[in-house]
Design a protein around this motif. Structure first.
Motif, PDB file in Angstrom:
ATOM      1  N   THR A 141      -9.080 -53.043  69.496  1.00  9.80           N
ATOM      2  CA  THR A 141      -8.608 -54.412  70.718  1.00  9.80           C
ATOM      3  C   THR A 141      -9.349 -54.893  70.714  1.00  9.80           C
ATOM      4  O   THR A 141      -9.427 -56.011  71.746  1.00  9.80           O
ATOM      5  N   LEU A 142     -10.996 -54.629  71.428  1.00  7.55           N
ATOM      6  CA  LEU A 142     -12.057 -54.984  71.497  1.00  7.55           C
ATOM      7  C   LEU A 142     -12.074 -56.445  71.169  1.00  7.55           C
ATOM      8  O   LEU A 142     -12.451 -57.641  71.344  1.00  7.55           O
ATOM      9  N   ILE A 143     -11.598 -56.785  69.008  1.00  8.17           N
ATOM     10  CA  ILE A 143     -12.300 -57.462  69.021  1.00  8.17           C
ATOM     11  C   ILE A 143     -10.883 -58.731  68.578  1.00  8.17           C
ATOM     12  O   ILE A 143     -10.794 -60.148  68.854  1.00  8.17           O
ATOM     13  N   PHE A 144      -9.518 -58.440  69.558  1.00  5.80           N
ATOM     14  CA  PHE A 144      -8.852 -59.402  69.635  1.00  5.80           C
ATOM     15  C   PHE A 144      -8.161 -59.704  71.104  1.00  5.80           C
ATOM     16  O   PHE A 144      -7.935 -60.805  70.529  1.00  5.80           O
ATOM     17  N   VAL A 145      -8.923 -58.736  71.657  1.00  4.20           N
ATOM     18  CA  VAL A 145      -9.070 -59.466  73.054  1.00  4.20           C
ATOM     19  C   VAL A 145      -9.000 -60.849  73.497  1.00  4.20           C
ATOM     20  O   VAL A 145      -8.130 -61.341  73.892  1.00  4.20           O
ATOM     21  N   PHE A 162      -8.370 -63.170  72.004  1.00  2.00           N
ATOM     22  CA  PHE A 162      -7.642 -64.300  71.364  1.00  2.00           C
ATOM     23  C   PHE A 162      -6.595 -64.907  72.429  1.00  2.00           C
ATOM     24  O   PHE A 162      -5.812 -65.811  72.428  1.00  2.00           O
ATOM     25  N   VAL A 163      -6.912 -63.825  73.492  1.00  5.71           N
ATOM     26  CA  VAL A 163      -5.328 -63.858  74.192  1.00  5.71           C
ATOM     27  C   VAL A 163      -6.032 -64.392  75.826  1.00  5.71           C
ATOM     28  O   VAL A 163      -5.054 -64.773  77.095  1.00  5.71           O
ATOM     29  N   ILE A 164      -6.769 -64.995  76.056  1.00  9.69           N
ATOM     30  CA  ILE A 164      -7.934 -65.619  77.274  1.00  9.69           C
ATOM     31  C   ILE A 164      -7.394 -67.378  76.596  1.00  9.69           C
ATOM     32  O   ILE A 164      -7.987 -67.717  75.375  1.00  9.69           O
ATOM     33  N   SER A 165      -7.477 -68.063  77.587  1.00  8.43           N
ATOM     34  CA  SER A 165      -7.038 -69.130  77.895  1.00  8.43           C
ATOM     35  C   SER A 165      -8.375 -70.340  77.384  1.00  8.43           C
ATOM     36  O   SER A 165      -9.623 -69.675  77.719  1.00  8.43           O
ATOM     37  N   THR A 208      -9.611 -72.116  78.675  1.00  8.64           N
ATOM     38  CA  THR A 208      -9.924 -72.500  80.354  1.00  8.64           C
ATOM     39  C   THR A 208     -11.233 -71.836  80.321  1.00  8.64           C
ATOM     40  O   THR A 208     -12.349 -71.981  80.839  1.00  8.64           O
ATOM     41  N   ALA A 209     -10.611 -70.289  80.464  1.00  2.00           N
ATOM     42  CA  ALA A 209     -11.484 -68.843  80.831  1.00  2.00           C
ATOM     43  C   ALA A 209     -12.124 -69.180  79.489  1.00  2.00           C
ATOM     44  O   ALA A 209     -13.124 -68.842  80.143  1.00  2.00           O
ATOM     45  N   PHE A 244      -7.572 -62.834  65.671  1.00  2.00           N
ATOM     46  CA  PHE A 244      -5.838 -63.584  65.523  1.00  2.00           C
ATOM     47  C   PHE A 244      -6.223 -63.186  63.758  1.00  2.00           C
ATOM     48  O   PHE A 244      -5.240 -62.559  62.917  1.00  2.00           O
TER      49      PHE A 244
END
Lengths: 341, 301
Positions: free
Chosen positions: A150-154, A156-159, A161-162, A214
């Motif tokens: 989870t920590l390694i993938f998270v 990826f979902v952040i834009s 921009t952020a 990803f």
């Protein structure tokens, strides 16, 4: 694709196709009623077959209008634009291939191409290698492995921009935590995104932070599909860990490698958001990538025709890579691909 | 010969299969860890990925004075919500948040509706030109956005939608991805169920809504997840289509806000947390289907 099986079948009303009871000896009212009903249904069916086309068109027309309207039309429009000088306001004029010729001469464009290629050449192999290594490490049943994934993938979902805003802060030469940590380790202050020699590398690093997850997830899915029987057989034949990896696991990953290669190349040739948020192409043009160049030409300098020509060059490159890798995939072992298609 | 272990009841169940990982070589007589040696590698790596996000959270509750000190503090002496107060009070953030939410929710709903209708027609109904249309639509998935963005801007301008949320909504009403993903899924369903209802006189629409869609949850959630992710996180198109700050989306607002307030880092980070939070919460709530969506759509790409 999906393993869902329909759990509940809707209760079927007994139709004419399914006789409800053994036929009686005499022709009863009931039977007559049934044959009427049958004829009525046949008629209804025929009528509906005609109505079918209308219904189908009603179903697909919103998609066709939006998708084809906003892709096929613009693709042709873009092509026409690329032969014109257009500022998006006043009427344009035809200039033939002048835009393309100008691109060839334009040092800014060639710099954008070089930067993009450098970014791609670093990001794509690194993200895939790191992704594969992490996936191999994460592909075991130990405690907390779910948390690690989870920590390694998270990220990826952040834009983008952020990510860009966050790293502009962390890497801020003056107020950033990165320099603060370096300072306490006795390492001199770094310019990071403000240093023309570092900026592109820093962008690659940020992309690796967010994009590796990803690759990890895709590789993990593929590793779990490696047939257990193959592994058992190789073990019985005396294969060690390294041989198992080299001769059994890696060959079955070929289709996934090709897919990831294609996917990562296409995405990194189109990188824009992160660049816009962090460096705006600077410092000294060291992070101007192709899409940034296109955006700048079309929407900042209002030379839309010139921007469209650059977009066409990029699109052709993407097309060549896409077709090339697809051919490669077709020649390679079919393996897993059959199951997922 | 046997492990000269200072930790007597060493290996927990399962570690036997992990033997060979760094640090667990019991055969060589080295120290045996009470946990799999892989943790020594994986825990720091996972932390490395998590640190930027932890830092995002920490700095959003730090006071500006502490951030602007040199060298900046790495841990807040107290929790200061000034950044959040500034962002929610003075700035346009709530408005941008609402804009982003409107655009994303409309995109998700319309992709589900139009994707299901289109996908069903392509999967089950025969009509003249359906094959050609389908191939054409499939081909559009290969068109890079940069090729269409300039004319799309011109189309939106002609429609009078530039500088309105409409310019953001119209192009994302339905994607070829939604249509095809749902079509493929519908094709995998058994035909008999639908035919029974169809013969009983149900209209196509009723069959779709009452029989097909309830069976298509996984595909529908994939479409919803990926549509939400891509519309919420998009920056390029809002940057082109929107000029006026009342119509900004959160992503566009955040980057402009950062440009204007780069000395108020705690407020910028508070805004960043608000930008990231919806996606993060959605991800943590539906992690499994998120990852499945991304890998399944990826592997089919």
């Amino acid at each position: 694709m999906s393993k869902t099986t329909p759990r509940t079948a809707p209760r079927q009303r007994p139709g004419p196709a399914a006789p409800r009871r053994p036929a009686p000896l005499t022709l009863s009212d009931h039977d007559q009623e049934r044959s009427y009903e049958h004829a009525r249904q046949l008629r209804a069916r025929r009528r509906r077959a005609r109505g079918e086309t209308a219904t189908a068109w009603a179903f697909v027309s919103p998609s066709i209008l939006v998708i084809l309207g906003l892709s096929v039309v613009p693709v042709i429009w873009s092509l026409l634009l690329s032969f014109r000088a257009d500022d998006l306001v006043t009427p344009s004029r035809w200039v033939g291939l002048a835009n393309y010729r100008a691109l060839k001469e334009d040092p800014h464009f060639s710099q954008a191409v070089r930067n993009t290629l450098e970014y791609t050449a670093l990001y794509v192999p690194l993200s895939m290698l790191l992704g594969l290594a992490l996936a191999l490490a994460l592909n075991r049943r130990i405690k907390l492995v779910g948390l690690y994934r989870t920590l390694i993938f998270v990220p990826f979902v952040i834009s983008a921009t952020a990510q860009g805003v966050l790293f502009s802060f962390i890497l801020d030469p003056q107020f950033g935590a990165a320099n603060s940590v370096l300072h306490s380790l006795g390492i001199s202050q770094q310019g990071f995104l403000t240093d023309p020699g570092q900026a592109l590398l820093v962008l690659v690093a940020i992309s690796l932070w967010s994009g590796t997850g990803f690759c990890v997830v895709v590789y993990l899915a593929a590793l779990q599909d490696v047939p257990q029987s193959l592994i058992e057989a190789a073990r019985l034949d005396g294969a060690g860990r390294r041989q198992l990896l080299r001769h059994v696991v890696l060959p079955t990953l070929t289709p996934v490698n090709v897919f990831l290669l294609l996917w990562q190349i296409i995405n990194s040739l189109q990188v824009f958001d992160l660049v816009y948020v962090t460096t705006k192409g600077g410092p000294l043009g060291s992070t101007t990538v192709i899409v940034y160049f296109i955006w700048e030409q079309a929407f900042k300098n209002f030379t839309a025709g010139y921007g469209a020509a650059a977009a066409y060059v990029l699109a052709l490159v993407l097309l060549v890579i896409g077709v090339g890798l697809r051919l490669l995939r077709r020649r390679g072992p079919a393996g897993l691909e059959g199951a997922t298609r | 010969m046997t492990a000269t272990s200072t930790l007597p009841d060493a290996a927990p169940p399962g570690s036997a299969s992990d033997a060979g990982g760094p640090g667990v070589r019991s055969r060589t007589g080295r120290l045996r860890l009470p946990f799999s040696g892989w943790h020594l590698l994986l825990a720091p790596l996972a932390l490395l990925f998590a640190i930027p996000l932890i830092w995002l959270l920490i700095s959003s509750v730090m006071s500006n004075a502490e951030i602007n000190r040199f060298p900046p503090a790495l841990w807040p002496s107290h929790i200061d919500l000034g950044g959040y107060r500034y962002v929610l009070g003075n700035a346009m953030f709530p408005r941008w948040f609402a804009n982003s939410l409107i655009v994303s929710v409309v995109a998700v709903v319309s992709n589900l509706v139009f994707g299901a209708l289109g996908g069903y027609a392509f999967a089950r109904m025969r009509f003249a030109g359906s094959r050609t249309l389908m191939v054409l639509m499939l081909a559009t998935m290969a068109i890079p956005f940069q090729l269409t963005m300039i004319p799309t801007f011109l189309v939106m301008k002609r429609l009078g939608l530039i500088d309105t949320l409409g310019a953001l909504i119209v192009p994302s009403l339905v994607t070829p991805f939604a249509v095809f993903l749902l079509r493929q899924f519908f094709l995998s369903l058994p035909r008999e169920l639908e035919e029974a209802a169809w013969i009983d006189g149900c209209s196509r629409l009723r069959v779709l809504v009452l029989i097909v869609l309830p069976l298509s949850r996984p595909a529908l959630s994939t479409v919803a997840v990926l549509t939400f992710l891509s519309t919420w996180n998009d920056l390029t198109w809002p940057l082109i289509a929107i000029n006026h700050d009342t119509q900004y989306t959160l992503q566009l607002g955040l980057t402009t806000f950062q440009g204007q307030h780069h000395t108020r880092w705690s407020a910028v980070m508070a805004g960043n947390v608000l930008t990231v939070l919806p996606v993060l919460l959605a991800f943590l709530a539906a992690q499994k289907s998120f990852i499945q969506s991304i890998t399944s759509s990826g592997l089919k790409g």
